[in-house]
Design a protein around this motif. Structure first.
Motif, PDB file in Angstrom:
ATOM      1  N   UNK A 601       0.830  -1.213   0.000  1.00 11.81           N
ATOM      2  CA  UNK A 601       0.000   0.000   0.000  1.00 11.81           C
ATOM      3  C   UNK A 601       0.860   1.257   0.000  1.00 11.81           C
ATOM      4  N   UNK A 602       1.963   1.247   0.777  1.00  9.51           N
ATOM      5  CA  UNK A 602       2.833   2.421   0.792  1.00  9.51           C
ATOM      6  C   UNK A 602       3.493   2.635  -0.565  1.00  9.51           C
ATOM      7  N   UNK A 603       3.796   1.536  -1.249  1.00  6.72           N
ATOM      8  CA  UNK A 603       4.378   1.654  -2.598  1.00  6.72           C
ATOM      9  C   UNK A 603       3.351   2.217  -3.573  1.00  6.72           C
ATOM     10  N   UNK A 604       2.104   1.725  -3.468  1.00  9.42           N
ATOM     11  CA  UNK A 604       1.052   2.227  -4.354  1.00  9.42           C
ATOM     12  C   UNK A 604       0.780   3.703  -4.109  1.00  9.42           C
ATOM     13  N   UNK A 605       0.849   4.128  -2.836  1.00  6.37           N
ATOM     14  CA  UNK A 605       0.632   5.545  -2.517  1.00  6.37           C
ATOM     15  C   UNK A 605       1.695   6.426  -3.175  1.00  6.37           C
ATOM     16  N   UNK A 606       2.961   5.985  -3.062  1.00  9.64           N
ATOM     17  CA  UNK A 606       4.040   6.753  -3.694  1.00  9.64           C
ATOM     18  C   UNK A 606       3.874   6.768  -5.207  1.00  9.64           C
ATOM     19  N   UNK A 607       3.543   5.625  -5.808  1.00 10.01           N
ATOM     20  CA  UNK A 607       3.380   5.562  -7.266  1.00 10.01           C
ATOM     21  C   UNK A 607       2.266   6.487  -7.726  1.00 10.01           C
ATOM     22  N   UNK A 608       1.175   6.526  -6.965  1.00  9.00           N
ATOM     23  CA  UNK A 608       0.064   7.406  -7.335  1.00  9.00           C
ATOM     24  C   UNK A 608       0.483   8.860  -7.285  1.00  9.00           C
ATOM     25  N   UNK A 609       1.221   9.238  -6.232  1.00  7.60           N
ATOM     26  CA  UNK A 609       1.675  10.626  -6.112  1.00  7.60           C
ATOM     27  C   UNK A 609       2.629  10.988  -7.252  1.00  7.60           C
ATOM     28  N   UNK A 610       3.493  10.049  -7.636  1.00  6.12           N
ATOM     29  CA  UNK A 610       4.438  10.304  -8.730  1.00  6.12           C
ATOM     30  C   UNK A 610       3.689  10.524 -10.038  1.00  6.12           C
ATOM     31  N   UNK A 611       2.702   9.664 -10.314  1.00 12.82           N
ATOM     32  CA  UNK A 611       1.945   9.796 -11.573  1.00 12.82           C
ATOM     33  C   UNK A 611       1.190  11.117 -11.601  1.00 12.82           C
ATOM     34  N   UNK A 612       0.574  11.488 -10.475  1.00 16.55           N
ATOM     35  CA  UNK A 612      -0.164  12.757 -10.431  1.00 16.55           C
ATOM     36  C   UNK A 612       0.773  13.942 -10.621  1.00 16.55           C
ATOM     37  N   UNK A 613       1.950  13.891 -10.000  1.00 21.47           N
ATOM     38  CA  UNK A 613       2.887  15.019 -10.098  1.00 21.47           C
ATOM     39  C   UNK A 613       3.452  15.158 -11.502  1.00 21.47           C
ATOM     40  N   UNK A 614       3.877  14.048 -12.097  1.00 18.66           N
ATOM     41  CA  UNK A 614       4.510  14.120 -13.419  1.00 18.66           C
ATOM     42  C   UNK A 614       3.504  14.363 -14.529  1.00 18.66           C
ATOM     43  N   UNK A 615       2.218  14.127 -14.275  1.00 14.28           N
ATOM     44  CA  UNK A 615       1.202  14.331 -15.305  1.00 14.28           C
ATOM     45  C   UNK A 615       0.732  15.771 -15.376  1.00 14.28           C
ATOM     46  N   UNK A 616       1.120  16.602 -14.411  1.00 13.42           N
ATOM     47  CA  UNK A 616       0.753  18.019 -14.473  1.00 13.42           C
ATOM     48  C   UNK A 616       1.480  18.695 -15.642  1.00 13.42           C
ATOM     49  N   UNK A 617       0.862  19.683 -16.295  1.00 22.92           N
ATOM     50  CA  UNK A 617       1.508  20.330 -17.460  1.00 22.92           C
ATOM     51  C   UNK A 617       2.838  20.986 -17.083  1.00 22.92           C
ATOM     52  N   UNK A 618       3.722  21.047 -18.062  1.00 20.87           N
ATOM     53  CA  UNK A 618       5.026  21.690 -17.913  1.00 20.87           C
ATOM     54  C   UNK A 618       5.053  22.915 -18.820  1.00 20.87           C
ATOM     55  N   UNK A 619       5.544  24.032 -18.307  1.00 19.34           N
ATOM     56  CA  UNK A 619       5.676  25.254 -19.105  1.00 19.34           C
ATOM     57  C   UNK A 619       7.160  25.476 -19.397  1.00 19.34           C
TER      58      UNK A 619
END
Length: 936
Positions: A601-619
């Protein structure tokens, strides 16, 4: 009257005349320079400034055209920003044009600018109309207005350039006129100044020359000459003084002659016993005395008297072949001279010569052969030592047994940063240490303690090395004891060496772009975690792969891609804990070592946060970049107890995430491993399939809706595996593209399709699908040409089909290849139209002749209103762009009826015919010579 003036009055008058002439010439030059400067300033203001802002207006208009094109090709949601950019550039265009006009004083430039504002305003109106509704005729009209605007700007620049040329011609003429005037003025000034100087010289130099000649007569000992006439100025005063001096000298010389005769005998007796040679020459250049030692040095026979011989005559006697001793009697100046000469017999003689009060000379000769030899040896030794010390890159210092400084080279003082003059030889060691440590802001007690410690080190009777930091410098001090006591210290600046070593170590273990640990360093950290895990909690490895990152590099360039990687790195570092490790394994691959995990579960939590962070737009540089990431996770020790196994497991899980549609995470499992093994087996079989002739082509017919006749076939690849049977293209084509085998397979498909189609009884078209990997080949067009030539198939019968995803791989390269194919006569078709992200932009930018509607829209005809409207819109778009439209996946007569009513050009699907091997083509074509009755 002029002759009675004092000399300084004459010089003052002459100086005033020359100064007045100089001021007049300088004033004329200043006026000319100011006039030339004004012309140059006007040329700059009215030419350079106007040209610069005209070019700026041109750049604004070009950007407006680009933004309009971008707006028309962008999805509706993204058009607002481009529309705003067009308006901003429009205002900038008007401001730059107004500035260009205000900088120029030409009415002609103003008229051109007025026309430009009108034409540009008409273009803006057309652009706003295109934003509301795109029309081809309106687009062409806007392009015509754009060309008129650009030609107007070029005309303005040309007119400004002609005005600048006229200004330059006027400036050249003015400068030439001013230069001519300056030359004439300078010539007159030189002539008048020369006349003034000549008058002044003739009034002063004549009397001064006569006085000088009289002084020369006195100096040469001739006291009977008549003095020149005495004038009323300073020269007359000088002449009177010289007459008085002449009379005094005459009386003095007569008295000295008497005294000289009395002392000469006594001096000769004293000098004969001297070890030094002595020669006395009188003021009249006659030798008065030379002792025996002098005769030896001069090479004169012993006992010979030189008295009464002139020095000039003696010098001539001393000039002999191979043994010229004449310099021993020469005198080059009025002061004393001391030189050393090498005699022919090998002796060195020191010759000291002094002027006597009477104007004569006394020469002393001393044998310095032995002294010179000792001095040369010492000088050579000192020179070698000084040269070595001065040129050493290291600092060197010698300390005596009592701890005082005996010797130090300049580099030593430079490295330890102390003043050499204030801390020279004899400086106590503790005082030197205090001066070195003083700038470090240490407490006096700390400085004293360091001094005592270094003093004890200095007295050690063994060699050792100390590293000392002085501010931003790191010094390595080597202490070595000396046999007679004391110590030799060498100091080396190792700051850069340390930095280089640290930099090399960093580059060896970190990624240069993101400064994250690289694969080597990550392996070290994982192995350290493995050792810790044996004594405590486990850990996890997350393998990350950035989704759609390759499109960023291909479309926006590697500079933007690098910036995205750096921003992604910052986001990852902000998410993980200090105990975790983020690494870049290469390209767009990252890895995270998640330490001390409790469960999945702790691994899944980190993976979810990584996907959400890297999926945000880049300027980046004004570009909005959207990417994502897929993650594979392996747990230690469940999925492996060594680095290689764990990384392989995480990588396998990453493949699962990509297959699931990307933007998600997966944990490693045995089932994933089994699928990976199957994929590898498929890849191995695929490599041998071409050589074993396991591929074959099937052909699916296409029918014209109006004539209901077969108009072509699409070549479809099939793989007949000896063990698996018929393998689906959806299964092996992605593997072929990932491994690069699609190049050889695609070439075989093109070659085989052309050969087989050339033998058909009916000359219908043959369509061949081409992948992005094939289009990137530099010789792709040539290979197509070779296939057509070898098979004899006309280029007009070949149709190349590509999907929109192929266009996104490398748009510029793809456009060039497609244009080359079109120029060869080959048709270009866009397959699966409507499923991409920018289909309208692709149709505008690439030379397509056909659009193929994806089967997903045809399947929903009559069942979903949106599908009906989309199909009709695509057909209408094709008609507008003069492109043929083909509908794929037609399986029912109701679909066929709808497509006929919508005026679709061609259809393809099971209703017309299923894919068939080449052996059935002839029979099928024979039956299809007339309209297909079942398709009516």
């Amino acid at each position: 009257m002029f002759l009675k003036w004092r000399i300084k009055t004459k010089i003052a008058v002459a100086f005033g005349v020359i100064s007045a002439i100089t001021v007049a010439v300088s004033a004329a030059a200043v006026v000319g320079s100011r006039r030339s400067g004004e012309l140059a300033t006007r040329t700059y203001d009215e030419t350079v400034v106007t040209t610069a802002y005209a070019r700026a207006a041109s750049s604004d208009f070009s950007s407006m055209r680009a933004e309009l094109a971008h707006e028309l090709m962008s999805p509706t949601a993204a058009r607002s920003r481009a529309r705003d950019n067009v308006e901003v550039l429009h205002q900038s265009f008007l401001q730059d044009l107004a500035t260009a006009v205000s900088a120029s004083s030409s009415n002609e430039i103003g008229a051109v600018a007025t026309d430009l504002r009108r034409v540009e305003g008409e273009w803006i109106a057309m652009a706003r109309a295109l934003e509301e509704r795109f029309r081809t005729d309106l687009w062409d009209a806007a392009e015509l207005k754009a060309h008129v605007t650009e030609r107007g700007i070029d005309d303005m620049v040309a007119k400004v350039s002609r005005a600048g040329f006229d200004y330059r011609t006027v400036a050249r003429s003015t400068v030439a006129r001013d230069t001519q005037a300056a030359v004439i003025g300078a010539g007159l000034a030189i002539l008048i100044s020369g006349i003034v100087v000549w008058i002044l010289s003739s009034r002063i130099s004549g009397p001064l020359g006569a006085a000088s000649r009289f002084a020369g007569e006195i100096a040469s000992g001739r006291f009977d000459s008549d003095p020149p006439s005495i004038t009323s100025d300073e020269i007359g005063d000088l002449t009177t003084s010289m007459v008085t001096m002449r009379d005094d000298l005459r009386r003095l010389i007569e008295h000295q002659a008497i005294l000289q005769e009395q002392s000469q005998a006594r001096v000769a007796e004293a000098l004969d016993g001297s070890s030094e040679g002595v020669v006395i020459v009188q003021a009249d250049d006659l030798v008065q005395l030379a002792n025996a030692r002098a005769l030896d040095f001069l090479g004169v026979s012993p006992g010979k008297s030189l008295s009464g011989i002139s020095r000039t005559g003696l010098i001539k006697q001393l000039v002999r072949p191979g043994d010229d001793r004449s310099p021993l009697l020469m005198m080059s100046g009025d002061g004393p001279e001391s030189e050393e000469f090498l005699l022919a017999d090998g002796r060195w003689v020191q010759n000291s010569r002094n002027r006597t009060a009477e104007g004569g000379m006394v020469a002393l000769y001393t044998d310095v052969t032995e002294a010179r030899a000792r001095r040369d040896q010492l000088a050579a030794a000192l020179a070698n030592l000084d040269g070595a010390m001065a040129n050493m890159s290291q600092g060197l210092a010698v300390f005596a047994a009592d701890g005082t400084l005996s010797l130090a080279n300049p580099q030593f003082y430079l490295l330890v940063r102390v003043d050499a003059e204030a801390h020279g030889a004899g400086t106590p060691f503790d005082r030197l240490i205090g001066a070195i440590l003083g700038p470090l802001d240490l407490a006096p007690s700390a400085v004293a303690r360091r001094g005592r410690h270094e003093g004890r080190l200095l007295k050690r009777s063994r060699t050792f090395v100390r590293t000392v930091s002085l501010g931003d410098a790191v010094l390595a001090i080597h202490y070595a004891p000396m046999p007679e006591g004391g110590c030799l210290a060498t100091v080396e600046n190792v700051t850069e060496k340390r930095k280089v070593e640290e930099r090399i170590h960093f580059l060896a273990t970190h990624d240069a772009l993101t400064r994250l640990p690289n694969r080597t360093r990550f392996q070290q950290r994982v192995e350290e975690a493995i050792n810790r895990a044996r004594r405590g909690k486990g850990f996890a490895i997350h393998c990350l792969d950035l989704d759609r990152f390759k499109q960023v590099n291909d479309t926006l360039g590697h500079a933007v891609g690098d910036a995205v990687l750096q921003q992604a790195t910052g986001r990852l570092l902000a998410i993980v804990r200090e105990v975790d490790v983020v690494a870049r394994l290469g390209g767009d691959e990252f890895a995270i070592l998640q330490a001390d995990i409790d469960d999945e579960a702790s691994c899944a939590t980190l993976a979810k946060r990584v996907i959400e962070a890297l999926s945000q737009p880049y300027l980046v540089d004004g570009h909005d970049v959207s990417i994502g990431t897929s993650i594979g996770i392996a747990l230690s020790p469940i999925n492996g107890d060594d680095y290689g196994t764990l990384l392989k497991s995480a990588d396998t899980a990453l493949y699962k995430s990509k297959d699931d549609g990307r933007g998600t995470w997966s944990f490693f499992s045995d089932e994933l491993n089994r699928k990976l093994v199957q994929r590898r087996e498929l890849e191995q079989d695929l490599r041998s399939a071409l050589a074993e002739a396991e591929f074959e082509l099937h052909y699916q017919p296409l029918m014209e809706t109006t004539s209901q006749k077969v108009c072509g076939f699409e070549a479809l690849l099939r793989w007949r595996h000896p063990a698996r049977g018929l393998v689906s293209p959806a299964e092996f084509i992605p593997v072929a593209e990932d491994t690069g085998l699609i190049r050889e397979i695609g070439a075989w498909v093109m070659r085989t399709a052309c050969q087989e189609a050339a033998g058909w009884s009916v000359p219908v078209r043959i369509a061949v699908n081409v992948s992005a990997v094939q289009l990137r080949e530099p010789d792709f067009c040539q290979s197509v040409q070779d296939c057509l030539r070898a098979s004899g198939l006309p280029a007009g019968r070949l149709e190349v089909e590509i999907t929109e995803s192929v266009l996104m791989s490398n748009p510029e390269r793809t456009a060039d290849v497609l244009r080359t194919l079109r120029d060869m006569g080959v048709s270009i078709a866009m397959d699966d139209f409507g499923t991409g992200h920018s289909s309208l932009a692709s149709l505008h930018a690439f030379p397509f002749g056909k659009i193929k509607i994806d089967r997903s829209f045809v399947n929903d005809l009559g069942e979903r209103r949106g599908a009906d409207q989309i199909v009709r819109a695509v057909v209408m778009l094709g008609k507008t762009l003069n492109m043929r439209v083909t509908a794929e996946g037609v399986e029912t007569r109701r679909q066929l009826s709808f497509l006929k009513d919508a005026a679709c050009d061609e259809i393809q699907g099971f209703l017309i015919g299923r894919p068939m091997p080449r052996s059935q083509i002839a029979e099928f074509l024979a039956k299809a010579q007339s309209a297909l009755p079942w398709a009516a």
